[in-house]
Design an enzyme around this catalytic site. Sequence first.
Site: not given
Length: 686
Positions: A121, A159-160, A316
């Site tokens: 990813r 994301n992140e 999260e």
Amino acid sequence: MSAPRTGSGRQILPQLGGIGYGGDYNPEQWPEATWAEDVRLMAEAGVNLVTVGVFSWTRLQPAPGELTAGWLDRVLDMLADAGIWVDLATATASPPAWLVAAHPEILPVTADGTRLAFGSRQHYCPSSPAYRDAAADLARRLAERYADHPAVAMWHIGNEYGCHVSACYCETSALAFRHWLRARYGELDQLNDAWGGAVWSQDYTSWDQIQPPRAAPTFRNPAQQLDFAHFSSDELLACYTAEREVLATHSPGKPVTTNFMGLFRPVDQFRWSAGMDVVSVDNYPDPADAEAHVASAMACDLTRSAGGGRPWLLMEQAPSAVNWRALNAPKAPGQHRALSLQAVARGADAVLSFQWRAAAAGAERFHSGMVPHAGTDSRVWREVVGLGADLRRLAPVAGHPVRAQAALLFDWENWWALELDSHPSSSLRLTELLGEVYRPLLQAGVNADFVHPESDLSGYRLVLVPALYLVTDAGAENVRRFVADGGTALITFFSGIVDPHDRVRLGGYPAPWRELLGLRIEELAPLPDGATVRLEGSGTAAAAAAGRLWQDVIELRGASPLLFFRGGHLGGRAAVTRHQFGQGSAFYVGTLPDRATLSRLIGQACQDAGVTLWTDLPDGVEAVRRGDYLFLISHLDRPVELDLGARRLDLLTGAKVGPLAVLAQRDVLVLAWDDPGSGAVGRSDG
């Protein structure tokens, strides 16, 4: 620079009517037959907010063109019918295989020239036009379709950012780096001067000669590395900003966020937060670490600070174990609850987890979920349901600010520069030093903000400056003025050493603060790993003490010594000092003292500053004021007795407790603390 420090007192999502609760929901990973059960269990757990679609690009767009989003329509409709709000992701964190096949140049390249492959990813170069165009196109299609959907409360971009690819060294990145440098310096001569090009014959005669700091025979130019770190953070930010602009056009008025990762070096959160309506964080302290709550508290305080004091969102955390450490310990009974309520105490208005249902396939299949592999007949599920009930009872806390008396000066450019190579010691790590300085504040119940060195310090009583190696003239003057006007500062070794281009400030260290501190440092003498040096002193620092990691060769010029080095070639010379300057005082710590000694020194600085200290709290029990509420949180595996001074209403039980109260292992009290003059359990004003 950070946003203004004071919180607004507004809830991040007023439609929740209190604290948000939920997690990442990935229905595309499960048969549609499970979705109704998911919604039913969410209601049982008290879930009112879920993040949807973070890694669903391929399922939304299996090929270029229109969305194939019927499945997402059905999911959002089900959640809306159940009264569950959605943080809808733009799904751009992981480009699909078809995009990589069409544009293989989007794959990132490492410093040694290796091009990374598809199959994980975040496999994209942040400077890639093909990636940015495709991501913006997907964000536009989603915004056009779901801007007015009754379930969608906010948007989640990426994301992140930087988690796996924080920088790319490909030719596309090289070209973007040159454009960034031209905008920064204007003229090539100015870049050569800033980078110290006369050293090792590194002057450039054409912009096209400049490359990213790729693998080289030995130490690379430090100013080049520093600029590349700044550029890389900016390129990731440009990816975020491109999608944010699309959402602002097609879904105006909906809050937008992305998830930070606490003390994460590649991304300058102060710079990023200006483009975020809600600041969010992913927080994964190691359950096997006896001091996990310290790292967790720092991440919470940093997130609140990056958002200018506004309520924030815990995006999260793990209900139990994660999947990515060498050893993935589960959380102990009650630990997930204690750390979740710690986040609320420190300003969070929502507590989410990754993920809702533990995955059965893929790399994260052993990452815990709110619904674990064992199902609802499990400890994890029972704790998930119990936490939901707790958060409903804490609805009155939502929106309240957290006020801080102390500031920890923190700057990403300093962090990038501090941990470059060819320094006096490679063992100095900023997060480790921050933890040592932060821990005594946590133990004494002193709320602290992380503050950019150039931000307004007038609202604080105490400013701590841990290893601010790189400081601007404005930042240095800000600290000097704060002390002159009556504040108290504590500055550690290896601070005030270089300017923003990583050039040493000459004349003896720390050049911008020699007068402030009443001393001059002639040499830096770091200690080998594992070595210690004995310290001796008088007064509040009279107990046996030792230093490690560092020694400064200090020449006193008005400062009073508090501790001396004992033995060795620095025997008899000052190790820790205090100096009156203007209306205030400045402490200097020229080594890293043992924890008990450092705690006493910071306690003395707190007393000088008039900062309220909490006493008689066992290590492992934290006390945090948020608005009119006092959180007492135990991270211990044993019960403790606390003297509350009077009977107080506990929001979690609805009962009055005290004046003596027993806090069970990893238990929490949230007390209505209506006496504004009362600072703490067993308070000492110093």
